[in-house]
Design a protein around this motif. Structure first.
Motif, PDB file in Angstrom:
ATOM      1  N   GLN A 194       0.835  -1.202   0.000  1.00  0.00           N
ATOM      2  CA  GLN A 194       0.000   0.000   0.000  1.00  0.00           C
ATOM      3  C   GLN A 194       0.868   1.249   0.000  1.00  0.00           C
ATOM      4  O   GLN A 194       0.526   2.255  -0.630  1.00  0.00           O
ATOM      5  CB  GLN A 194      -0.917  -0.002   1.233  1.00  0.00           C
ATOM      6  CG  GLN A 194      -2.072  -0.989   1.156  1.00  0.00           C
ATOM      7  CD  GLN A 194      -2.859  -1.054   2.454  1.00  0.00           C
ATOM      8  OE1 GLN A 194      -2.294  -0.978   3.543  1.00  0.00           O
ATOM      9  NE2 GLN A 194      -4.172  -1.199   2.346  1.00  0.00           N
ATOM     10  N   TYR A 195       2.004   1.169   0.688  1.00  0.00           N
ATOM     11  CA  TYR A 195       2.890   2.333   0.733  1.00  0.00           C
ATOM     12  C   TYR A 195       3.532   2.575  -0.635  1.00  0.00           C
ATOM     13  O   TYR A 195       3.762   3.726  -1.016  1.00  0.00           O
ATOM     14  CB  TYR A 195       3.967   2.158   1.804  1.00  0.00           C
ATOM     15  CG  TYR A 195       4.577   3.476   2.217  1.00  0.00           C
ATOM     16  CD1 TYR A 195       4.030   4.202   3.267  1.00  0.00           C
ATOM     17  CD2 TYR A 195       5.665   4.007   1.536  1.00  0.00           C
ATOM     18  CE1 TYR A 195       4.572   5.427   3.632  1.00  0.00           C
ATOM     19  CE2 TYR A 195       6.209   5.228   1.893  1.00  0.00           C
ATOM     20  CZ  TYR A 195       5.654   5.935   2.942  1.00  0.00           C
ATOM     21  OH  TYR A 195       6.182   7.154   3.280  1.00  0.00           O
ATOM     22  N   HIS A 225       1.050   4.436  -2.420  1.00  0.00           N
ATOM     23  CA  HIS A 225       1.009   5.781  -1.852  1.00  0.00           C
ATOM     24  C   HIS A 225       2.111   6.659  -2.439  1.00  0.00           C
ATOM     25  O   HIS A 225       1.920   7.867  -2.649  1.00  0.00           O
ATOM     26  CB  HIS A 225       1.145   5.681  -0.327  1.00  0.00           C
ATOM     27  CG  HIS A 225       1.618   6.935   0.347  1.00  0.00           C
ATOM     28  ND1 HIS A 225       0.815   8.033   0.534  1.00  0.00           N
ATOM     29  CD2 HIS A 225       2.836   7.259   0.877  1.00  0.00           C
ATOM     30  CE1 HIS A 225       1.506   8.987   1.151  1.00  0.00           C
ATOM     31  NE2 HIS A 225       2.727   8.537   1.368  1.00  0.00           N
ATOM     32  N   GLU A 258      -0.555   9.816  -3.831  1.00  0.00           N
ATOM     33  CA  GLU A 258      -0.602  10.062  -2.389  1.00  0.00           C
ATOM     34  C   GLU A 258      -1.948   9.677  -1.770  1.00  0.00           C
ATOM     35  O   GLU A 258      -3.013  10.032  -2.278  1.00  0.00           O
ATOM     36  CB  GLU A 258      -0.305  11.526  -2.088  1.00  0.00           C
ATOM     37  CG  GLU A 258      -0.231  11.836  -0.599  1.00  0.00           C
ATOM     38  CD  GLU A 258       0.077  13.294  -0.322  1.00  0.00           C
ATOM     39  OE1 GLU A 258       0.210  13.643   0.860  1.00  0.00           O
ATOM     40  OE2 GLU A 258       0.174  14.082  -1.285  1.00  0.00           O
ATOM     41  N   ASP A 259      -1.862   8.960  -0.663  1.00  0.00           N
ATOM     42  CA  ASP A 259      -3.032   8.587   0.125  1.00  0.00           C
ATOM     43  C   ASP A 259      -2.861   9.199   1.503  1.00  0.00           C
ATOM     44  O   ASP A 259      -2.010   8.786   2.287  1.00  0.00           O
ATOM     45  CB  ASP A 259      -3.146   7.060   0.225  1.00  0.00           C
ATOM     46  CG  ASP A 259      -4.341   6.609   1.057  1.00  0.00           C
ATOM     47  OD1 ASP A 259      -5.080   7.481   1.568  1.00  0.00           O
ATOM     48  OD2 ASP A 259      -4.531   5.395   1.206  1.00  0.00           O
ATOM     49  N   MET A 283      -2.540   7.058   4.668  1.00  0.00           N
ATOM     50  CA  MET A 283      -1.507   6.029   4.715  1.00  0.00           C
ATOM     51  C   MET A 283      -0.786   6.012   6.056  1.00  0.00           C
ATOM     52  O   MET A 283      -0.577   4.959   6.660  1.00  0.00           O
ATOM     53  CB  MET A 283      -0.505   6.251   3.573  1.00  0.00           C
ATOM     54  CG  MET A 283       0.488   5.114   3.401  1.00  0.00           C
ATOM     55  SD  MET A 283      -0.288   3.589   2.846  1.00  0.00           S
ATOM     56  CE  MET A 283       0.122   2.493   4.181  1.00  0.00           C
TER      57      MET A 283
END
Length: 352
Positions: free
Chosen positions: A307-308, A311, A315-316, A319
């Motif tokens: 997930q990173y 990200h 961008e999340d 996160m």
């Protein structure tokens, strides 16, 4: 023999090359597995996160000495520094290392990786680093090597003798200018001299150190300072690190969020694999809570890393909140699961 390639295996740990290089030699040999699963339990991190002087990192911990130096019992190890090799002309280095490979030695050479076109730092900035060489083709004038490539993926590649010589020449200059210290060049030969049984007592000791947030490894030779944290306490520093990373704190030196998350995953996967090994070998009985609990931590750690990666592309904003939640979960779950594992191993020793 104009072409020689010594056998290499896909190493189970790649977060730092001190593990990848040596394990790529030994991990394909079944006789090394009891030793492997008896180790790689403890981890540590730098405790001075915001002093702007040292990069924060988290990594497996097997004692204070350099892991490349005589720490794998299945490897006959030799090391030399540039002072010893100074009498060797740069254009003689390819033959010197090819001769060592012919004799069955893997070579880990300290050089300036910025001169290698396969490296991410190529022609950007000096990067003193160790390069793993496991073969050569004398006619093609290339070495077969393992390294992180220009996309930061660990894999097997080829480099030319000319680039190798350029990297050596540059390293000599950097040492002369005191840009870095000499971290030595190593030679390894696989030699399983004796059987290494699974060490239940050592595993218990390491697990207990982990839960106590301390280490007793090699204290006879080294005094540990307050610049490292161990075991369960590492989670507290990871929380501090990612809090600073979220705020883009300028005091963070050379941020490497993704590597930290990758090592977290490797650490959790290693524990899950070890428990599977112990069940398979009859060292402990199958326990669903323990086996599935550690397996689930490893899965969530891998998902968090992935997930990173996404990200970093898009961008999340949630996160960092997710990272902190997962770290808390891992810490709390491990306190229960690893204590259960210690109790099971203690019972095993009493029976023996």
């Amino acid at each position: 023999m104009n072409v020689v390639q010594l056998p290499v295996f896909n190493p189970p740990l790649k977060g730092f090359l001190r593990w990848a290089y040596t394990l790529s030699i030994t991990s394909g040999h079944e006789e090394s597995m009891p030793w492997y699963y008896s180790n790689f339990i403890q981890w540590s991190c730098t405790s001075k996160i915001l002093d702007g002087d040292r990069q924060f990192y988290v990594d497996f911990f097997r004692g204070k000495p350099n892991e490349l130096n005589f720490n794998n019992p299945f490897l006959l190890t030799c090391s030399v520094n540039y002072s010893i090799l100074d009498s060797l002309a740069v254009d003689a280095w390819p033959k010197f290392f090819a001769d060592q490979i012919r004799n069955g030695y893997y070579c880990v050479v300290f050089l300036d990786e910025s001169k290698l076109s396969t490296a991410a730092c190529y022609q950007k900035h000096h990067f003193p680093h160790h390069l793993f060489i496991y073969g050569f083709d004398w006619d093609q004038r290339i070495f077969y090597v393992s390294m992180f490539d220009n996309k930061e993926v660990y894999r097997n590649l080829q480099i030319s003798f000319q680039e190798f010589q350029d990297a050596i020449h540059s390293m000599r200059h950097l040492l002369k200018e005191k840009y870095t210290d000499d971290h030595h060049t190593y030679f390894y030969k696989y030699e399983p001299h004796f059987p290494y049984p699974f060490d239940t007592t050592s595993v218990i000791d390491q697990l207990q150190d982990y839960l106590d947030g301390e280490t007793h490894l090699n204290r006879i030779n080294y005094i540990y300072d307050n610049e490292q944290a161990f075991g369960i306490k590492v989670y507290d520093y990871l929380q501090m690190y990612f809090d600073a990373a979220e705020k883009n704190d300028p005091r963070l030196k050379d941020r490497n969020d993704l590597r930290n998350l990758h090592v977290i995953w490797e650490h959790k996967k290693m524990m899950s694999d070890r428990i599977g090994y112990m069940v398979e070998k009859g060292i402990i009985p199958y326990d669903e809570e323990l086996v599935e609990g550690c397996k689930d931590i490893a899965k969530r750690a891998m998902k968090l890393r992935d997930q990173y990666i996404r990200h970093k592309i898009r961008e999340d904003k949630k996160m960092f909140e997710m990272v902190k939640i997962r770290l808390d979960q891992f810490k709390n779950e491990e306190l229960v699961l690893l204590q259960k594992l210690i109790n099971m191993l203690d019972k095993k020793l009493v029976v023996i």
